[in-house]
Motif scaffolding. Structure first.
Motif: not given
Length: 391
Positions: A313-317
């Motif tokens: 998953p892609f996080t830390d926007e």
């Protein structure tokens, strides 16, 4: 002309078992494999690239040279050249006052085609525009199958000595916004002749995902990222991959629970709020997704996300840039101007910065030379920025 329409894992988990995302109760920063996340600085315009494309676009002496376009993907060739791939493209000349003659279809002298290449030499000079047809009657590199369809460019990758590039086929009707995505195809180009594809083959198209928004080679696979564009329902990212570098191989799709399936219908959404075009790149143990935020209409935000796996998953926007051109308070002072489809260029990125492009366009539908994209050639051209990155 449809300028307005542009607005519109099993083995991987095993291979990345030591790169499990983690955060502490006292620090929200993502870590991967014990490494701290990269830190992004304040992005600034890339004066060199912007000046180069301005000079090239304004200085054309030929009818079939580039004066502006969108999409703006790129790939580095084995001989050191860089090929920039564009979608809707204006060719021709630019008037002394910075305006663009009207399109041929409207009685002017400016050719308008749906996809092109611009070639940059190993020494760094823009040397020419590749298109189909002839110099006197240029056409798209990838001509449509009939008058009711167009092809728009996706990301680019190398397979041996050939360029492979997914394209999205759209069915078009009357009016700038009357377009409907139809299918995905793969075009292959020989580096010795960039003016025509070696072949065009079908790509998976059964799930409504526009594959080719981004490509990434990593760990023996080429990852293929796609966008599901639901209009008011938002835009969502999906992930597929193929072993090796040839996109004509067997595709697998990220499915529920992190498994990979050979069934396209099993693909699951990874992230919402992405653009139709974005990028995924690797830095150390981290994978950086860079996209223009689409959670709000016509957002100026260019955002990064981080992951420990190419499949998320892609996080830390984080927002790394706000494009200054759009809206009544933007640099053009024009409510119709907007920006879109930011993504990083692996072919240009260095150890200390991400080189990013985004597109500028206008919603103006005025008929005649006062239309924004004709009265000011700079409105329909990409912009390049540098995003500092450390760690």
């Amino acid at each position: 002309m449809r300028l307005l329409a542009r607005a519109a894992a099993a083995s991987t988990l095993a291979a990345t078992a030591l790169l499990v995302p983690s955060t502490s109760a006292h620090a929200a920063a993502l870590t991967c494999g014990g490494s701290a996340a990269p830190v992004f600085g304040t992005a600034t315009p890339d004066a060199s690239l912007n000046t180069q494309f301005t000079s090239y676009g304004n200085g054309n002496a030929l009818l079939d040279d580039w004066t502006g376009a969108d999409s703006t993907y790129s790939v580095k060739l084995p001989d050191g050249r860089t090929v920039f791939g564009f979608s809707d493209t204006f060719l021709g000349k630019v008037n002394a006052d910075g305006s663009r003659p009207m399109a041929v279809a409207d009685g002017g002298t400016t050719p308008f085609v749906n996809n092109t290449f611009v070639v940059r030499s190993a020494a760094g000079a823009l040397t020419g525009t590749a298109h189909g047809g002839t110099a006197a009657n240029p056409t798209a590199l990838l001509p449509p199958r009939d008058a009711s369809h167009v092809y728009w460019a996706g990301d680019m990758t190398m397979n041996g000595s050939e360029i492979q590039q997914p394209y999205r086929e759209y069915k078009v009707g009357s009016g700038d916004l009357n377009v409907t995505w139809d299918a995905n195809v793969l075009a292959r180009f020989s580096t010795s002749d960039l003016t025509r594809p070696v072949s065009v083959t079908s790509l998976p198209s059964g799930s409504g995902v526009m594959w080719g928004s981004a490509l990434l080679r990593d760990g023996g696979y080429t990852y293929v990222y796609g966008t599901e564009d639901l209009g008011a329902g938002g835009k969502h990212m999906y992930v597929a991959r193929v072993a090796g570098t040839d996109l004509r191989g067997t595709w697998s799709y990220l499915a529920a629970g992190g498994a990979w399936s050979t069934s396209e219908s099993a693909a699951v959404e990874v992230l919402g709020g992405v653009s139709n075009e974005f990028s995924v790149s690797k830095r150390g143990n981290f994978y950086i997704l860079l996209t223009q935020d689409t959670k709000d209409a016509f957002s100026a935000q260019v955002d990064t996300y981080l992951s420990c796996s190419p499949a998320g998953p892609f996080t830390d926007e984080k927002t790394v840039y706000n494009t200054p051109e759009g809206g009544p308070f933007g640099s053009y002072g024009d409510a119709d101007v907007y920006t879109y489809n930011a993504h990083a260029h692996a072919s240009l990125t260095t150890a200390n910065k991400l080189v990013v492009s985004y597109n500028v366009n206008s919603l103006d539908t005025t008929t005649g030379p006062t239309r924004d994209v004709y009265r000011d050639v700079s409105i329909y051209r990409p912009r390049f920025i540098d995003v500092p990155v450390t760690g």
